[in-house]
Scaffold this motif. Structure first.
Motif, mmCIF file in Angstrom:
data_model
loop_
_atom_site.group_PDB
_atom_site.id
_atom_site.type_symbol
_atom_site.label_atom_id
_atom_site.label_comp_id
_atom_site.label_asym_id
_atom_site.label_seq_id
_atom_site.Cartn_x
_atom_site.Cartn_y
_atom_site.Cartn_z
ATOM 1 N N VAL A 24 8.635 1.811 0.289
ATOM 2 C CA VAL A 24 9.945 1.984 1.340
ATOM 3 C C VAL A 24 10.365 0.572 1.877
ATOM 4 O O VAL A 24 10.911 0.132 2.815
ATOM 5 C CB VAL A 24 9.410 3.293 2.852
ATOM 6 N N TRP A 60 2.854 1.217 9.588
ATOM 7 C CA TRP A 60 2.918 2.517 9.452
ATOM 8 C C TRP A 60 2.099 3.540 9.981
ATOM 9 O O TRP A 60 1.673 4.802 10.499
ATOM 10 C CB TRP A 60 3.073 3.455 7.940
ATOM 11 N N SER A 115 -7.835 5.881 1.357
ATOM 12 C CA SER A 115 -6.774 6.152 1.993
ATOM 13 C C SER A 115 -5.637 7.359 2.110
ATOM 14 O O SER A 115 -6.731 8.255 1.889
ATOM 15 C CB SER A 115 -5.584 5.690 0.527
ATOM 16 N N GLY A 116 -4.934 7.706 2.362
ATOM 17 C CA GLY A 116 -4.327 8.887 3.203
ATOM 18 C C GLY A 116 -4.122 9.708 1.918
ATOM 19 O O GLY A 116 -4.552 11.024 1.764
ATOM 20 N N GLY A 145 0.617 12.094 0.859
ATOM 21 C CA GLY A 145 0.106 10.513 -0.165
ATOM 22 C C GLY A 145 0.924 11.267 -1.450
ATOM 23 O O GLY A 145 1.452 12.109 -2.358
HETATM 24 P P1 KE4 Z 1 -1.477 6.846 2.162
HETATM 25 O O1 KE4 Z 1 -1.789 6.843 0.801
HETATM 26 O O2 KE4 Z 1 -0.198 5.995 2.333
HETATM 27 O O3 KE4 Z 1 -2.472 6.283 2.933
HETATM 28 O O4 KE4 Z 1 -1.301 8.081 3.393
HETATM 29 C C1 KE4 Z 1 -0.725 9.216 2.193
HETATM 30 C C2 KE4 Z 1 -0.642 9.866 3.229
HETATM 31 C C3 KE4 Z 1 -0.600 11.112 3.847
HETATM 32 N N1 KE4 Z 1 -0.314 12.040 5.190
HETATM 33 C C4 KE4 Z 1 0.671 11.848 5.378
HETATM 34 C C5 KE4 Z 1 1.315 12.648 6.111
HETATM 35 C C6 KE4 Z 1 0.975 10.605 5.164
HETATM 36 O O5 KE4 Z 1 2.208 9.509 6.703
HETATM 37 C C7 KE4 Z 1 0.928 9.065 5.017
HETATM 38 C C8 KE4 Z 1 1.394 7.622 4.390
HETATM 39 N N2 KE4 Z 1 2.622 7.322 5.046
HETATM 40 C C9 KE4 Z 1 3.533 6.555 4.823
HETATM 41 C C10 KE4 Z 1 4.545 7.249 5.843
HETATM 42 N N3 KE4 Z 1 5.623 7.308 5.603
HETATM 43 C C11 KE4 Z 1 2.745 5.291 4.433
HETATM 44 C C12 KE4 Z 1 3.910 4.428 4.284
HETATM 45 C C13 KE4 Z 1 4.059 4.014 3.069
HETATM 46 O O6 KE4 Z 1 4.316 4.656 2.061
HETATM 47 O O7 KE4 Z 1 4.050 3.056 2.355
#
Ligand code: KE4
Length: 431
Positions: A24, A60, A115-116, A145
């Protein structure tokens, strides 16, 4: 050496796919050159050309206090002096787990990860392990994710299983993933009729920030809870974005106020709880979490899980957001922004709708708030892109995609918000 965003972008693209470490950031949805950020302070970020932007992305979501909050900087600096990573348990991991549990009823234990994506992937594995079932439901427009089972788009029929949204994801990995339209009770009931007893869980973003800003309706969320309970499927709340952001108790606390007795079963957290450092978590009742290694059969692990510097950053952040009045003040600033945007758009005769909860907001060039992904994708993307660049040119950094949410921090002052609204007034006139 003085350089430009464009020169950095060209150099980056030679050694990093697309020049970015997360898609993004490449501005492909809006066009133009990504800004290479050199430093940040409070509500501002500064690019390689020395230009200042008022930041409504906040990494974010994580930077709810704004950039460089002194208490957080101090906590991280002190943690660093004690050591970067031990690969062994620390007291601070206990403190962070205790802090999360104290804020989210229904969570009795948490596991910290980096990470998420890792948290969402692990929560799905836990739900599958705890129920002995493989199938699960997610919703179109929700992002959890990039773990393989979660990179799925809706199948042809409502109750058919999904197809991969990414190359490299084998179809047999996603054949257990059912993708339904958000806020569609009939689709939910049809899926449970067809597969109820095979469903390990339903995973949902309760306030969907990955389709800009779409709330699960109260009837939909009520029915979802009923169906999960009736069929023994776990309700997994992905609050990576909304957790500790839309309210101190996340979207869960919003729905607990709206639906008497409401409770989700498994929770996924990230972003704010790391304060900008790599830290995420998932949690549930003690009984469910007991399924996890080293106690139970569901394996999950991580070299940097519960990293001592990241936990210091997260704890210092949580300490600030739990202070009395924090969310009231944050919500007031966010409402000031979105109400101001709507009013400026109205004066310019531009159809725009917006919504916000706590420090998270969204807006659409449309005449009503979309209730699902299909509608979000019919909103005026060309106008969004022109608005995005008109604001960027005026030093306002919005999310570079119409399906992303926006974030206000505690560092944004009424003066910052008013300056943003003045820029918006000019931008709407130029639209
Ligand atoms: P990460 O692995 O990016 O830390 O988290 C994944 C994730 C999981 N669940 C939800 C609801 C999320 O919004 C996210 C990650 N969000 C994106 C923004 N839309 C992160 C930005 C990016 O992908 O660079």
């Amino acid at each position: 050496m003085s350089t430009t965003n464009q020169a950095l972008f060209e150099r980056a693209q030679r050694v990093i796919p697309g020049g970015v470490n997360s898609p993004v950031r490449a501005f492909r949805a809006v066009g133009g050159t990504p800004r290479f950020i050199t430093r940040a302070e409070g509500p501002y970020i500064f690019d390689a050309e020395g230009k200042r932007y008022t930041d409504y992305i906040g990494s974010w979501g994580p930077m709810i206090l704004g950039h460089g909050h002194p208490a957080v900087v101090d906590a991280v600096q002190r943690a660093l002096l004690d050591g970067f990573s031990f690969g062994a348990p620390t007291e601070r991991e206990i403190e962070l787990a205790e802090a999360i549990i104290a804020l989210v009823p229904g969570v009795e234990q948490v596991r910290l990860v980096s990470s998420g994506t890792e948290a969402g992937m692990s929560a799905l594995r836990l739900a599958r392990g705890a129920t002995g079932r493989s199938k699960f439901i997610k919703f179109e427009g929700c992002y959890h994710g990039h773990a393989d089972p979660l990179l799925v788009k809706a199948g042809s029929g409502l109750a058919t299983f999904g197809f991969p949204t990414s190359a490299g994801v084998p179809e047999d990995v996603v054949k257990h993933t059912l993708v339904l339209p958000y806020n569609d009770i009939a689709a939910l009931e049809a899926a449970f009729d067809a597969h109820g007893k095979e469903l390990a869980c339903v995973m949902i973003e309760p306030i969907a920030g990955n389709m800009n800003f779409v709330r699960a309706s109260v009837p939909f969320m009520t029915r979802l809870r009923e169906l999960c309970t009736a069929h023994g499927a776990m309700l997994v709340f992905d609050e990576v974005m909304s957790g500790f952001r839309v309210a101190l108790g996340g979207a869960h606390s919003v729905y607990q106020r709206l639906i008497p007795g409401f409770k989700a079963d498994v929770f996924v957290f990230g972003k704010v709880i790391g304060g900008g450092m790599p830290l995420a978590a998932f949690g549930a009742s003690r009984e469910v979490m007991r399924q996890l290694a080293p106690l139970g059969p569901v394996y999950q692990a991580g070299t940097l899980s519960g990293n001592p510097v990241a936990t210091a950053c997260g704890l210092a952040t949580l300490k600030e957001i739990t202070k009395p009045g924090f969310f009231e003040a944050l919500a007031a600033q966010t409402r000031r922004l979105v109400e101001g945007l709507e009013s400026a758009a109205r004066d310019a005769g531009v159809p725009l709708v917006s919504d916000s909860e706590g420090g998270m907001f969204g807006f659409f060039f449309f005449n009503q708030l979309p209730q699902n992904y299909a509608t979000v994708m019919t909103t005026d993307s060309a106008r969004f892109n022109r608005f995005f660049h008109a604001m960027l040119d005026r030093g306002v950094y919005l999310a570079p995609a119409l399906y992303e949410a926006g974030f206000v921090s505690a560092a944004h002052t009424p003066t910052d918000i008013d300056a943003t609204l003045a820029a918006a007034r000019e931008a709407f006139a130029a639209l």
